[in-house]
Design an enzyme around this catalytic site. Sequence first.
Site, mmCIF file in Angstrom:
data_model
loop_
_atom_site.group_PDB
_atom_site.id
_atom_site.type_symbol
_atom_site.label_atom_id
_atom_site.label_comp_id
_atom_site.label_asym_id
_atom_site.label_seq_id
_atom_site.Cartn_x
_atom_site.Cartn_y
_atom_site.Cartn_z
ATOM 1 N N GLU A 38 8.469 -5.522 2.478
ATOM 2 C CA GLU A 38 7.342 -4.595 2.460
ATOM 3 C C GLU A 38 7.163 -3.893 3.814
ATOM 4 O OE1 GLU A 38 5.204 -3.477 0.023
ATOM 5 O OE2 GLU A 38 4.374 -2.256 1.628
ATOM 6 N N THR A 82 5.861 1.466 -3.054
ATOM 7 C CA THR A 82 6.804 0.425 -3.486
ATOM 8 C C THR A 82 7.423 0.767 -4.834
ATOM 9 O OG1 THR A 82 5.331 -1.215 -2.480
ATOM 10 C CG2 THR A 82 7.121 -2.057 -3.832
ATOM 11 N N HIS A 197 1.912 -5.879 4.620
ATOM 12 C CA HIS A 197 1.333 -4.681 4.007
ATOM 13 C C HIS A 197 0.120 -4.255 4.828
ATOM 14 C CE1 HIS A 197 -0.549 -2.022 1.084
ATOM 15 N NE2 HIS A 197 0.526 -2.112 0.333
ATOM 16 N N ASP A 256 11.046 -1.112 1.921
ATOM 17 C CA ASP A 256 10.719 -0.239 0.776
ATOM 18 C C ASP A 256 10.272 1.158 1.197
ATOM 19 O OD1 ASP A 256 8.223 -1.165 1.715
ATOM 20 O OD2 ASP A 256 7.399 -1.503 -0.294
ATOM 21 N N HIS A 257 9.557 1.233 2.327
ATOM 22 C CA HIS A 257 9.052 2.527 2.820
ATOM 23 C C HIS A 257 8.458 2.261 4.191
ATOM 24 C CE1 HIS A 257 5.141 0.893 1.822
ATOM 25 N NE2 HIS A 257 5.594 0.637 0.592
HETATM 26 C C1 GP9 Z 1 1.773 -4.174 -4.539
HETATM 27 C C2 GP9 Z 1 2.851 -4.067 -3.534
HETATM 28 C C3 GP9 Z 1 2.470 -3.114 -2.445
HETATM 29 O O1 GP9 Z 1 2.112 -4.891 -5.666
HETATM 30 O O2 GP9 Z 1 4.058 -3.730 -4.132
HETATM 31 O O3 GP9 Z 1 2.437 -1.837 -2.915
HETATM 32 P P1 GP9 Z 1 2.485 -0.540 -1.998
HETATM 33 O O4 GP9 Z 1 1.073 -0.240 -1.589
HETATM 34 O O5 GP9 Z 1 3.353 -0.800 -0.814
HETATM 35 O O6 GP9 Z 1 3.067 0.488 -2.895
HETATM 36 MN MN MN Z 2 5.302 -1.262 -0.376
#
Ligand code: GP9
Ligand code: MN
Length: 418
Positions: A38, A82, A197, A256-257
Amino acid sequence: GNELPEIKGYIEDHVRSNEQSELFGVAEGKNVITIWAESLQSFVINNEVNGQEITPFMNRLVNDEDTYYFENFYHQTEQGKTSDSEFLVDNSLYPLSRGAVFFTHGQNEYHAIPEIAKENDYYSAVFHANNKSFWNRDQMYESLNYDYFYDQESYEVSDENSVGWGLKDKAYFEQSIKYLQTLEQPFYTRFITLTNHFPFELDQEDKSIEPYDSNSNTLNNYFPTVRYMDEAIEQFFDQLKEAGLYEDTIIIIMGDHNGISANHNKAMSQYLEMDEITPYDYVQLQRVPLFIHIPGHGNGEIKSEIAGQIDIKPTLLHMLGIDTDQDIYFGNDLFHNDRKGFIAMRNGDFVSDDYIYTSGVCYDRQTGEPIASESNSLNNDGEENACSPVKQKVENELKLSDNIIYGDLFRFVDFDEQ
Ligand code: GP9
Ligand code: MN
């Protein structure tokens, strides 16, 4: 479906390679574990904060003989965050420029990795300790043909083992192992972490390094949570070894980003010891780590060619020895050299072998210097510059991908025809 011939023609002429990748079949019949790290950005790799290494485990992986590390790998996500990265990886199609394709087109026909893997006897599952309907995952995973989703209900979540968005990563991996051990093999799986996150909360007891000191608490707190995730992934590797799953499994770790938005450019420039973060620099900050770890392989190296999330599907399928001649996708196998030469961002910006195009300006990719600044506006007065030929390709490719999604065109494709 009358756009399909054009799309197929484009893919034959501009995307698909006739060359077989040097790693075709290297992981045939092996299990696949993909780890969604993440908000992990590449700038923390082999870097320090307050004199401390941020990601000691992943830093070792960079130079590990069984690991390929891609240092110029870009995320290509938009508002779907994500879920956009999941969409990119499983389909090698682009997410949408607005909204989240997981929500807006969750019932389309797709031809995603789980379906293709299933035809090759793979069982597929996602592990993620969040509510199953977040990002409409429960519905989209059915459309993508996943066999099972271990969502929040599969985990024991308490005040002690959670922080911020939910279950802490270390507890999450620990609790996942028992499920993983019961899966039919070979399996294709995704593990989506959560602790790193925004807003990067972490209990004191989980902090192995101190926050940074700047006017951005977001950036400051990012470093200890990144370190926590690094430790959690290291523990997961150990748990896989203890469970006897490690040897027959390839492990892909991907950011992921981005986690740090442009709102924190000032603090970021302070941390990176730069005068400012230019639009060029900001594009470069969209690099996220990609590791492909193949136990026992021995030929791993650092790869510097440009790469993106769109490229994972053909890369992985070819590693599994699955050919993609009948498939429709926009990425390249990262283990052959016959590639498109550009990575398209969802907003139309791009990175090519030679240039970076953003905010209407064409930059030299190596130096970061704007090119031909006098006539640098492509959009307003239609003037040509060095970026123009690639810009047209990027726009066309994004349009073709959008057409597939808006028209639900895979309804009309028989992917098994010879
Ligand atoms: C939530 C997690 C985070 O289930 O995948 O989401 P994001 O805010 O990074 O898209
Ligand atoms: Mn994410």
